[in-house]
Motif scaffolding. Structure first.
Motif, PDB file in Angstrom:
ATOM      1  N   ASP A 184       0.937  -1.295  -0.087  1.00 26.64           N
ATOM      2  CA  ASP A 184       0.087   0.113  -0.069  1.00 26.64           C
ATOM      3  C   ASP A 184       0.828   1.352  -0.024  1.00 26.64           C
ATOM      4  OD1 ASP A 184      -2.330  -1.594  -0.057  1.00 26.64           O
ATOM      5  OD2 ASP A 184      -2.271  -1.649   2.284  1.00 26.64           O
ATOM      6  N   HIS A 185       1.895   1.309   0.716  1.00 21.13           N
ATOM      7  CA  HIS A 185       2.770   2.520   0.825  1.00 21.13           C
ATOM      8  C   HIS A 185       4.046   2.266   0.483  1.00 21.13           C
ATOM      9  CE1 HIS A 185      -0.785   3.895   3.214  1.00 21.13           C
ATOM     10  NE2 HIS A 185      -0.520   2.842   3.991  1.00 21.13           N
ATOM     11  N   PRO A 186       4.261   2.404  -0.982  1.00 22.43           N
ATOM     12  CA  PRO A 186       5.497   2.191  -1.407  1.00 22.43           C
ATOM     13  C   PRO A 186       6.362   3.710  -1.236  1.00 22.43           C
ATOM     14  CG  PRO A 186       4.222   2.701  -3.388  1.00 22.43           C
ATOM     15  CD  PRO A 186       3.169   2.617  -2.185  1.00 22.43           C
ATOM     16  N   ALA A 187       7.753   3.342  -0.898  1.00 26.51           N
ATOM     17  CA  ALA A 187       8.276   4.663  -0.528  1.00 26.51           C
ATOM     18  C   ALA A 187       8.973   5.301  -1.806  1.00 26.51           C
ATOM     19  CB  ALA A 187       9.815   4.181   0.357  1.00 26.51           C
ATOM     20  N   PHE A 188       9.520   4.383  -2.799  1.00 24.21           N
ATOM     21  CA  PHE A 188       9.926   4.910  -3.867  1.00 24.21           C
ATOM     22  C   PHE A 188       9.745   3.582  -4.991  1.00 24.21           C
ATOM     23  CE2 PHE A 188      13.210   5.676  -7.209  1.00 24.21           C
ATOM     24  CZ  PHE A 188      13.029   7.128  -7.497  1.00 24.21           C
ATOM     25  N   THR A 189       9.054   3.906  -6.107  1.00 19.96           N
ATOM     26  CA  THR A 189       8.749   2.739  -7.137  1.00 19.96           C
ATOM     27  C   THR A 189       9.662   3.224  -8.297  1.00 19.96           C
ATOM     28  OG1 THR A 189       7.007   4.087  -8.064  1.00 19.96           O
ATOM     29  CG2 THR A 189       6.568   2.312  -6.281  1.00 19.96           C
ATOM     30  N   VAL A 190       9.971   2.085  -8.928  1.00 20.03           N
ATOM     31  CA  VAL A 190      10.793   2.174 -10.161  1.00 20.03           C
ATOM     32  C   VAL A 190      10.245   3.357 -11.299  1.00 20.03           C
ATOM     33  CG1 VAL A 190       9.703   0.137 -11.620  1.00 20.03           C
ATOM     34  CG2 VAL A 190      12.064   0.916 -11.778  1.00 20.03           C
ATOM     35  N   ARG A 191       8.799   3.546 -10.991  1.00 17.15           N
ATOM     36  CA  ARG A 191       8.037   4.535 -11.987  1.00 17.15           C
ATOM     37  C   ARG A 191       8.363   6.083 -11.929  1.00 17.15           C
ATOM     38  NH1 ARG A 191       7.377   1.721 -16.174  1.00 17.15           N
ATOM     39  NH2 ARG A 191       6.775  -0.239 -15.742  1.00 17.15           N
ATOM     40  N   GLN A 192       8.863   6.012 -10.653  1.00 16.58           N
ATOM     41  CA  GLN A 192       9.133   7.330  -9.956  1.00 16.58           C
ATOM     42  C   GLN A 192      10.761   7.912 -10.562  1.00 16.58           C
ATOM     43  OE1 GLN A 192       7.682   6.294  -6.121  1.00 16.58           O
ATOM     44  NE2 GLN A 192       7.605   8.757  -5.880  1.00 16.58           N
ATOM     45  N   PHE A 193      11.340   6.876 -11.178  1.00 11.08           N
ATOM     46  CA  PHE A 193      12.671   7.152 -11.573  1.00 11.08           C
ATOM     47  C   PHE A 193      12.596   8.316 -12.922  1.00 11.08           C
ATOM     48  CE2 PHE A 193      16.815   6.752 -13.784  1.00 11.08           C
ATOM     49  CZ  PHE A 193      17.609   6.978 -12.806  1.00 11.08           C
ATOM     50  N   ASN A 194      12.328   9.544 -12.450  1.00  9.87           N
ATOM     51  CA  ASN A 194      12.488  10.384 -13.647  1.00  9.87           C
ATOM     52  C   ASN A 194      13.184  11.741 -12.923  1.00  9.87           C
ATOM     53  OD1 ASN A 194      10.297  11.922 -12.299  1.00  9.87           O
ATOM     54  ND2 ASN A 194       8.712  10.299 -13.442  1.00  9.87           N
ATOM     55  N   LEU A 195      13.232  12.680 -13.951  1.00  7.98           N
ATOM     56  CA  LEU A 195      13.894  13.900 -13.351  1.00  7.98           C
ATOM     57  C   LEU A 195      13.234  14.536 -12.332  1.00  7.98           C
ATOM     58  CD1 LEU A 195      16.288  16.042 -13.956  1.00  7.98           C
ATOM     59  CD2 LEU A 195      14.666  17.082 -15.451  1.00  7.98           C
ATOM     60  N   ASP A 196      11.883  14.769 -12.638  1.00 11.55           N
ATOM     61  CA  ASP A 196      10.944  15.446 -11.373  1.00 11.55           C
ATOM     62  C   ASP A 196      11.182  15.016  -9.977  1.00 11.55           C
ATOM     63  OD1 ASP A 196      10.475  17.242 -13.334  1.00 11.55           O
ATOM     64  OD2 ASP A 196       8.639  16.452 -13.917  1.00 11.55           O
ATOM     65  N   GLU A 197      10.836  13.626 -10.110  1.00 12.50           N
ATOM     66  CA  GLU A 197      10.845  12.852  -8.752  1.00 12.50           C
ATOM     67  C   GLU A 197      12.083  12.917  -8.282  1.00 12.50           C
ATOM     68  OE1 GLU A 197       8.171  11.657  -7.126  1.00 12.50           O
ATOM     69  OE2 GLU A 197       6.580  11.599  -8.718  1.00 12.50           O
ATOM     70  N   VAL A 198      13.153  12.573  -8.706  1.00 15.88           N
ATOM     71  CA  VAL A 198      14.441  12.480  -8.352  1.00 15.88           C
ATOM     72  C   VAL A 198      14.853  13.633  -7.671  1.00 15.88           C
ATOM     73  CG1 VAL A 198      16.944  11.677  -8.471  1.00 15.88           C
ATOM     74  CG2 VAL A 198      14.986  10.374  -9.663  1.00 15.88           C
ATOM     75  N   THR A 199      14.821  14.649  -8.676  1.00 15.96           N
ATOM     76  CA  THR A 199      15.191  16.004  -8.175  1.00 15.96           C
ATOM     77  C   THR A 199      14.525  16.746  -6.902  1.00 15.96           C
ATOM     78  OG1 THR A 199      15.256  16.790 -10.456  1.00 15.96           O
ATOM     79  CG2 THR A 199      15.444  18.325  -8.871  1.00 15.96           C
ATOM     80  N   HIS A 200      13.117  16.172  -6.541  1.00 19.78           N
ATOM     81  CA  HIS A 200      12.290  16.405  -5.549  1.00 19.78           C
ATOM     82  C   HIS A 200      12.793  15.898  -4.482  1.00 19.78           C
ATOM     83  CE1 HIS A 200       8.909  17.059  -3.185  1.00 19.78           C
ATOM     84  NE2 HIS A 200       8.697  15.709  -2.799  1.00 19.78           N
ATOM     85  N   LEU A 201      13.263  14.481  -4.615  1.00 21.86           N
ATOM     86  CA  LEU A 201      13.891  13.446  -3.632  1.00 21.86           C
ATOM     87  C   LEU A 201      15.056  14.052  -3.114  1.00 21.86           C
ATOM     88  CD1 LEU A 201      12.715  10.695  -3.019  1.00 21.86           C
ATOM     89  CD2 LEU A 201      14.346   9.877  -4.227  1.00 21.86           C
ATOM     90  N   VAL A 202      16.140  14.527  -3.968  1.00 21.79           N
ATOM     91  CA  VAL A 202      17.207  15.204  -3.521  1.00 21.79           C
ATOM     92  C   VAL A 202      17.176  16.494  -3.030  1.00 21.79           C
ATOM     93  CG1 VAL A 202      19.507  15.907  -4.577  1.00 21.79           C
ATOM     94  CG2 VAL A 202      18.419  13.825  -5.311  1.00 21.79           C
ATOM     95  N   LYS A 203      15.978  17.200  -3.310  1.00 18.09           N
ATOM     96  CA  LYS A 203      16.166  18.551  -2.887  1.00 18.09           C
ATOM     97  C   LYS A 203      15.307  18.623  -1.356  1.00 18.09           C
ATOM     98  CE  LYS A 203      17.270  21.468  -6.088  1.00 18.09           C
ATOM     99  NZ  LYS A 203      16.709  22.192  -7.491  1.00 18.09           N
TER     100      LYS A 203
END
Lengths: 296, 302
Positions: A81-100
């Motif tokens: 139900d509560h994935p932390a990070f899925t493989v679909r989220q591997f794109n510029l926006d999501e990763v940048t958000h994660l890092v920022k």
């Protein structure tokens, strides 16, 4: 070249560590993480293949305060139900958000463990695009990724390696815990440097280069090698002196029959056998001309 | 349970490393004796075992375990063993009965593209302790699969099997600190490049990247031999503590039937090798030991 790479990656760099089933490149990846942490850099890890405990357990000795682990290990596909990070989220926006999420003065290093996991679910073109955008975007300083080459087609591996500024291919060494690293490094000027090093990783994740089995790509041919005379240090003589030539001329070769030799050999000894032959007309019969004897 | 194998792997019913993913593989040989070994080992160790038996019927596994001195039926009744009989389950799915009581774990047979999420949920539900008394009763959870290559022949892609094993590893090994044992069979030659990339070779490589210990069973490279039946290559990966990345050892084994009533004996002579080298000198044979086992590695063809 391996220690230089460990000491620091240029901004906008992408290092790909290639391994295969025979030898895991994860320890080298951990060495990179630990080296970055020791330089007081912030490291973000997207971990698909190891859990946070396992990674931090492997990084013993390094301060893990500046290490941010993004858990893509427990649920990379969103099956719970509560994935932390899925493989679909591997794109510029999501990763940048994660890092920022952690605001810092200095751009952090992003470590991906592993690119193979992403490539199994996302098309290679999309992965390459995201990596390129991350490099150029400025949100991260450098990207370091692990790639299991035997899991993918050669073309996929090739296109990722073209993108990388440095490719390190690890393979098991000849003995003990030694390993061989083949390094391809592209500098900004476009110069490509190749190197091959035998290394082993100490318990505190320090990489010790034992020897260089190097053959650099742009190696000049050795000038001293070109001038050497192949006939210099021979154990035999190629040329003849005058006296030698005289002696050679004088020498009678076997099976070449001079007049003296012939008479010496065919000289009849008294008492020995002798062949007497008187030519006979009948012996001289010519088969092709049976009428030869006719006095026509 | 082979005590000699236990001593090689530094494990036993009383003590074994937790959180390990053990990959069994065979190439033109039969590694099912290792499945029986680990099944009896973990049942003796009082672990909660989830066994996905996709190749044989329950009675087969039960008969073999009986001779190993472990009763599967009792373990099942006590709730220690959760057994998924793949043959039966797939039959109920393919030929639906009126009283359709089959679980949904195997519903990937109907549509292999959906993946193995249901199967993973079956495993998770079986092994996750519901709290209370059960937790004290049984030790760490164990997942055994015999064998994952069957899933490939049922139409599931190698990638989906790798996802399944990843989720199982994340749950069983990492979260619950249990163990996982999977068997993969490869029939082709090792040097097969490109031809079988989508199939069992890819699966084997992917699982090798995931696992922490591999046991690879194969025939003797020199051909048939009366005294040695095959060899097991044991490869420890990821020994972070030792600072050692991989360590390989090669052992040769022999099954020797003694009497019908008495257990079969397995003779194992250890040949230690470094990495992938196979030492051929007889001087290198260091250990020669017998380990007893209560059943032969007999197995019917698929």
């Amino acid at each position: 070249m391996l220690p230089e790479l460990l000491q620091g990656v240029d901004a906008g760099g992408l290092i790909v560590i290639q391994d295969c089933a025979g030898y895991s490149g994860r320890r080298l990846l951990q060495s990179f993480i630990s080296a970055a942490l020791n330089r007081d850099e912030t490291v973000h890890v997207i971990g698909f293949e190891v859990s946070e405990e396992e990674l931090i357990g492997g990084l013993k000795g390094s301060s893990t305060q500046r290490l941010h682990f993004h858990d893509a290990f427990t649920d990379p596909l969103g099956w719970t139900d509560h994935p932390a990070f899925t493989v679909r989220q591997f794109n510029l926006d999501e990763v940048t958000h994660l890092v920022k999420q952690t605001s810092l003065p200095k751009a952090p290093t992003l470590v991906i463990d592993s690119l193979s996991w992403i490539l199994r679910h996302v098309s290679p073109a999309a992965v390459c695009k995201t990596l390129q955008q991350l490099r150029k975007g400025g949100a991260v300083r450098a990207v370091i990724g692990l790639l299991h080459t035997d899991m993918h087609q050669r073309g996929t591996v090739g296109s990722l390696c073209h993108l990388a500024t440095s490719v390190i291919t690890v393979a098991p060494g000849m003995k003990g815990d030694e390993a061989v690293a083949k390094i391809t490094k592209r500098s900004k000027s476009g110069k490509v440097m190749l190197d091959e090093e035998i290394f082993h990783i100490r318990e505190d994740l320090a990489v010790i280069v034992q020897s260089k089995a190097s053959h650099t790509g742009h190696k000049q041919p050795d000038p001293s090698e070109k001038e050497t005379d192949p006939t210099a240090n021979l154990t035999f003589n190629l040329r003849l002196s005058d006296t030698e030539r005289e002696a050679k001329k004088k020498l009678a070769l076997p099976f070449v029959f001079s007049k003296e030799k012939k008479t010496a050999l065919l000289h009849s000894v008294p008492g020995s056998g002798r062949i007497l032959y008187e030519p006979d007309a009948n012996d001289d019969f010519d088969q092709e001309d049976p009428d030869d004897d006719l006095d026509v | 349970m082979y005590t000699e194998l236990n001593s090689i792997l530094n494990s036993g019913p009383d003590s074994f490393t937790q959180g390990e993913f053990i990959l069994l593989s065979d190439r033109q040989s039969d590694a099912s004796f290792l499945v029986h070994h680990f099944l009896s080992l973990y049942l003796r160790a009082r672990c909660k075992v989830c066994f996905l038996g996709l190749v044989q019927s329950f009675s087969h596994y039960s008969a073999v375990s009986q001779r190993l001195g472990v009763s599967l039926t009792q373990a099942k009744e006590k709730g220690q063993l959760i057994f998924l009989e793949g043959l039966n389950e797939s039959l109920t799915l393919l030929i639906p009965q009126k009283t359709d009581t089959g679980s949904e774990a195997m519903d990937f047979i109907r549509d292999p593209t959906v993946g193995l999420r249901r199967l993973f949920e079956f495993v998770r539900c079986s092994l996750q302790s519901s709290g209370g008394e059960e937790e004290d009763e049984w030790g760490p959870p164990v997942l055994l699969v015999d064998d994952v290559s069957v899933l490939l022949s049922l139409g599931v892609s190698a990638g989906a099997v790798l996802d399944f094993s990843h989720y199982c590893r994340a749950t069983v090994c990492s979260q619950l600190q249990g163990n996982m044992v999977m068997l993969v069979r490869c029939n082709g030659e090792e040097e097969e490049d490109g031809g079988d990339e989508e199939g069992s070779e890819l699966l084997l490589k992917g699982l090798t990247h995931q696992c922490s210990l591999t046991l690879n069973v194969r025939g003797l490279p020199t051909g048939y031999c009366r005294d040695i039946h095959g060899q097991v290559e044991v490869c420890w990966r990821r020994k972070e503590g030792d600072g050692q990345n991989t360590q390989k050892k090669l052992f040769q084994y022999k099954f020797s039937p003694l009497e019908v009533a008495a257990p079969l004996a397995l003779l194992l002579s250890g040949v230690r090798g470094r990495r992938s080298e196979v030492p051929e000198e007889p001087d290198n044979q260091e250990e020669r030991c017998t380990f007893t086992l209560a059943s032969g590695p007999r197995r019917a063809a698929l």
